[in-house]
Write an enzyme that holds these catalytic residues in place. Structure first.
Site, PDB file in Angstrom:
ATOM      1  N   ARG A  96       1.121 -24.520 102.297  1.00 32.32           N
ATOM      2  CA  ARG A  96       2.459 -23.903 102.220  1.00 32.32           C
ATOM      3  C   ARG A  96       3.095 -23.727 103.608  1.00 32.32           C
ATOM      4  O   ARG A  96       3.833 -22.775 103.849  1.00 32.32           O
ATOM      5  CB  ARG A  96       2.393 -22.535 101.514  1.00 32.32           C
ATOM      6  CG  ARG A  96       1.950 -22.592 100.081  1.00 32.32           C
ATOM      7  CD  ARG A  96       2.945 -23.338  99.202  1.00 32.32           C
ATOM      8  NE  ARG A  96       2.520 -23.300  97.816  1.00 32.32           N
ATOM      9  CZ  ARG A  96       1.683 -24.180  97.274  1.00 32.32           C
ATOM     10  NH1 ARG A  96       1.220 -25.199  97.992  1.00 32.32           N
ATOM     11  NH2 ARG A  96       1.345 -24.081  96.016  1.00 32.32           N
ATOM     12  N   SER A 131       6.111 -18.822  92.554  1.00 30.68           N
ATOM     13  CA  SER A 131       5.082 -17.874  93.006  1.00 30.68           C
ATOM     14  C   SER A 131       5.653 -17.008  94.118  1.00 30.68           C
ATOM     15  O   SER A 131       6.137 -17.538  95.120  1.00 30.68           O
ATOM     16  CB  SER A 131       3.863 -18.623  93.531  1.00 30.68           C
ATOM     17  OG  SER A 131       3.316 -19.384  92.491  1.00 30.68           O
ATOM     18  N   GLU A 153       5.823 -15.601  99.513  1.00 32.55           N
ATOM     19  CA  GLU A 153       6.007 -17.051  99.679  1.00 32.55           C
ATOM     20  C   GLU A 153       7.479 -17.448  99.884  1.00 32.55           C
ATOM     21  O   GLU A 153       7.776 -18.238 100.791  1.00 32.55           O
ATOM     22  CB  GLU A 153       5.418 -17.800  98.470  1.00 32.55           C
ATOM     23  CG  GLU A 153       5.436 -19.296  98.667  1.00 32.55           C
ATOM     24  CD  GLU A 153       4.743 -20.061  97.556  1.00 32.55           C
ATOM     25  OE1 GLU A 153       3.535 -19.853  97.354  1.00 32.55           O
ATOM     26  OE2 GLU A 153       5.413 -20.863  96.899  1.00 32.55           O
TER      27      GLU A 153
HETATM   28  C1  LIG Z   1       9.982 -21.873  88.621  1.00 32.74           C
HETATM   29  C2  LIG Z   1       9.544 -22.269  90.001  1.00 32.74           C
HETATM   30  C3  LIG Z   1       8.363 -22.962  90.175  1.00 32.74           C
HETATM   31  C4  LIG Z   1       7.938 -23.328  91.452  1.00 32.74           C
HETATM   32  N1  LIG Z   1       6.758 -23.980  91.595  1.00 32.74           N
HETATM   33  C5  LIG Z   1       6.326 -24.340  92.821  1.00 32.74           C
HETATM   34  C6  LIG Z   1       5.083 -25.007  92.982  1.00 32.74           C
HETATM   35  O1  LIG Z   1       4.378 -25.302  92.017  1.00 32.74           O
HETATM   36  N2  LIG Z   1       4.684 -25.337  94.235  1.00 32.74           N
HETATM   37  C7  LIG Z   1       5.449 -25.054  95.329  1.00 32.74           C
HETATM   38  O2  LIG Z   1       5.019 -25.377  96.447  1.00 32.74           O
HETATM   39  N3  LIG Z   1       6.634 -24.421  95.206  1.00 32.74           N
HETATM   40  C8  LIG Z   1       7.091 -24.059  93.990  1.00 32.74           C
HETATM   41  N4  LIG Z   1       8.282 -23.403  93.859  1.00 32.74           N
HETATM   42  C9  LIG Z   1       9.086 -23.077  95.055  1.00 32.74           C
HETATM   43  C10 LIG Z   1      10.240 -24.068  95.362  1.00 32.74           C
HETATM   44  O3  LIG Z   1      10.608 -24.772  94.222  1.00 32.74           O
HETATM   45  C11 LIG Z   1       9.888 -25.057  96.465  1.00 32.74           C
HETATM   46  O4  LIG Z   1       9.508 -24.381  97.630  1.00 32.74           O
HETATM   47  C12 LIG Z   1      11.067 -26.004  96.792  1.00 32.74           C
HETATM   48  O5  LIG Z   1      10.615 -27.051  97.596  1.00 32.74           O
HETATM   49  C13 LIG Z   1      12.221 -25.310  97.505  1.00 32.74           C
HETATM   50  O6  LIG Z   1      13.244 -26.268  97.689  1.00 32.74           O
HETATM   51  P1  LIG Z   1      14.754 -25.863  97.667  1.00 32.74           P
HETATM   52  O7  LIG Z   1      15.545 -27.090  97.890  1.00 32.74           O
HETATM   53  O8  LIG Z   1      15.089 -25.074  96.456  1.00 32.74           O
HETATM   54  O9  LIG Z   1      14.815 -24.931  98.972  1.00 32.74           O
HETATM   55  P2  LIG Z   1      15.583 -23.553  99.149  1.00 32.74           P
HETATM   56  O10 LIG Z   1      15.005 -22.526  98.244  1.00 32.74           O
HETATM   57  O11 LIG Z   1      17.038 -23.754  99.089  1.00 32.74           O
HETATM   58  O12 LIG Z   1      15.175 -23.185 100.648  1.00 32.74           O
HETATM   59  C14 LIG Z   1      13.854 -22.819 100.955  1.00 32.74           C
HETATM   60  C15 LIG Z   1      13.644 -22.959 102.469  1.00 32.74           C
HETATM   61  O13 LIG Z   1      13.741 -24.327 102.829  1.00 32.74           O
HETATM   62  C16 LIG Z   1      14.790 -24.522 103.778  1.00 32.74           C
HETATM   63  N5  LIG Z   1      15.453 -25.790 103.440  1.00 32.74           N
HETATM   64  C17 LIG Z   1      15.865 -26.214 102.226  1.00 32.74           C
HETATM   65  N6  LIG Z   1      16.402 -27.428 102.336  1.00 32.74           N
HETATM   66  C18 LIG Z   1      16.312 -27.791 103.636  1.00 32.74           C
HETATM   67  C19 LIG Z   1      16.715 -28.932 104.384  1.00 32.74           C
HETATM   68  N7  LIG Z   1      17.324 -29.983 103.827  1.00 32.74           N
HETATM   69  N8  LIG Z   1      16.467 -28.940 105.724  1.00 32.74           N
HETATM   70  C20 LIG Z   1      15.844 -27.885 106.336  1.00 32.74           C
HETATM   71  N9  LIG Z   1      15.467 -26.786 105.679  1.00 32.74           N
HETATM   72  C21 LIG Z   1      15.696 -26.733 104.350  1.00 32.74           C
HETATM   73  C22 LIG Z   1      15.722 -23.324 103.611  1.00 32.74           C
HETATM   74  O14 LIG Z   1      16.447 -23.069 104.801  1.00 32.74           O
HETATM   75  C23 LIG Z   1      14.718 -22.239 103.293  1.00 32.74           C
HETATM   76  O15 LIG Z   1      14.149 -21.774 104.492  1.00 32.74           O
HETATM   77  C24 LIG Z   1       8.731 -23.015  92.585  1.00 32.74           C
HETATM   78  C25 LIG Z   1       9.941 -22.314  92.405  1.00 32.74           C
HETATM   79  C26 LIG Z   1      10.343 -21.957  91.120  1.00 32.74           C
HETATM   80  C27 LIG Z   1      11.644 -21.211  90.948  1.00 32.74           C
END
Ligand SMILES: Cc1cc2nc3c(=O)[nH]c(=O)nc-3n(C[C@H](O)[C@H](O)[C@H](O)COP(=O)(O)OP(=O)(O)OC[C@H]3O[C@@H](n4cnc5c(N)ncnc54)[C@H](O)[C@@H]3O)c2cc1C
Length: 353
Positions: A168, A246, A348
């Site tokens: 992570r 999580s 997380e």
């Molecule tokens: C129902 C559910 C299930 C999930 N299951 C998992 C799982 O099984 N495993 C897991 O690891 N995670 C899981 N997650 C967490 C999440 O989905 C991941 O971490 C995902 O990769 C976040 O991506 P996002 O585009 O939504 O980022 P955001 O939530 O929009 O941002 C998260 C972070 O990433 C940064 N960020 C986003 N995009 C960029 C970019 N293009 N450049 C630089 N920084 C950026 C943001 O600034 C922030 O710091 C889950 C979440 C939910 C709601």
């Protein structure tokens, strides 16, 4: 590109919590990103990069800066890696939905990301915390990450090694937090890699079937996730789906801490799950620690609570909860686990504001 003012961020997060951004820009190209960065610099504003908002907790007072939503989409290019007929590279724009890309790779028959099916968010967000599930991590298939370096004000390609991936973590959420904006990720697949199942739920699902195809695993993972409320379907989303996945990381502790915990367990508390790490420590299951501190699935505290299907997911039960309420529940859980087991759980999702 339009820059809007006072845009409520809650609808841009899967938790549906959070106040307004002073400025908000949706960027569809790398040029627009540069333009947005110039705008923020000109006004001396802090900048926050938003993907799918699925790993994000936004404060009730919002963010006094510019939120840049990465909406860079377009074609996914696939081609053989130079000098190899056995390796294929996928170039994927950062704004593409993560699960859409997983489906593309699986439908084409490539193994490597099938266990990461159904994770919400964007491709650009995937390297940030090195998403992982069911025994797979995205770092295993990342070749390079194209970023805009906010310090050098230029685009660079970072190799997987330079991203320093771990559990992570990556440089994007640790040493270089806030420095890079991901605009594209290049994934590498070996043509002869077969699916490897490391996770009990998945092995059970396939029974004796040898070498399931990536697409079969993709479907199975989505089915398992749906059962745990870990798959967001906007059509059917209920309270259990209003989460950031999580909420706590699995803590990594010394063997001494494990011995201390085992001494305090009552005979009817069962076996505590634990996994040795490469550096001689032990990873514990945050969900087990939380449950054994008295918090069960479905636990409610006013408008927030714990998912009825997944202990690690804190949820916005009613859809109108505040960030303060959520953080009060977080603090209660952290304190109770600390008092019971002497282990401090780390959050997380990313906190904004
Ligand atoms: C129902 C559910 C299930 C999930 N299951 C998992 C799982 O099984 N495993 C897991 O690891 N995670 C899981 N997650 C967490 C999440 O989905 C991941 O971490 C995902 O990769 C976040 O991506 P996002 O585009 O939504 O980022 P955001 O939530 O929009 O941002 C998260 C972070 O990433 C940064 N960020 C986003 N995009 C960029 C970019 N293009 N450049 C630089 N920084 C950026 C943001 O600034 C922030 O710091 C889950 C979440 C939910 C709601």
């Amino acid at each position: 590109m339009t820059i809007e003012e006072n845009v409520l961020l809650a609808p841009y997060t899967t938790l549906k919590i959070g106040g307004p951004a002073r400025y908000f820009a949706k960027v569809a190209t790398e040029d627009e990103l540069v333009e947005a960065v110039r705008f923020a610099r000109g006004l001396g504003l802090p900048l926050f990069v938003l993907g799918g908002g699925s790993n994000l907790v936004v404060a009730d007072r919002g963010f006094d800066g510019l939120v840049v939503q990465i909406a860079i989409t377009g074609k996914v290019f696939a081609g053989s890696a130079s000098g190899s007929t056995m390796r294929i590279l996928f170039q994927v724009p950062a704004g593409i939905d993560w699960d859409t890309f997983v489906a593309i790779a699986c439908e084409a028959g490539y193994a490597g990301v099938e266990c990461l099916a159904g994770i919400p968010g964007t491709v650009g967000g995937s390297p940030v915390q090195n998403i992982g599930a069911y025994g797979q991590e995205v770092s295993q298939t990342i070749h390079t990450v194209r970023v805009f370096d906010l310090e050098a004000h230029d685009f660079v390609d970072l190799s997987a090694k330079e991203c320093e991936f771990g559990y992570r973590r990556s440089i994007f959420n640790t040493s270089q937090r806030g420095r890079f904006v991901v605009t594209r990720v290049v994934f590498e697949f070996d043509l002869d890699t077969l699916v490897r199942l490391n996770y009990e739920d998945l092995k059970r699902h396939f029974g004796d079937k040898p070498n399931p195809r990536p697409l079969e695993v993709y479907r199975a993972v989505r089915e398992i996730r749906a059962g745990k409320g870990m798959l967001i379907d906007p059509e059917t989303a209920g309270p259990d789906e209003r989460s950031a996945g999580s909420f706590f990381k699995n803590p990594v502790v010394s063997t001494r801490v494990v011995t201390d915990i085992l001494e305090t367990l009552a005979p009817d508390e069962g076996t505590m799950p634990q996994w040795p790490t490469d550096d001689g420590k032990v990873k514990l299951a945050a969900a087990w620690l939380i449950e054994h501190s008295g918090f069960k699935k479905g636990y409610a505290q006013g408008r927030v609570g714990i998912s009825s299907r997944h202990t690690l997911a804190l949820i916005n039960r009613t859809g109108d909860a505040t960030c303060d309420e959520l953080l009060r529940l977080r603090d209660l859980i952290v304190l109770t686990v600390e008092q019971r087991f002497g282990v401090t759980l780390a959050m997380e999702p990313v906190m904004l504001g």
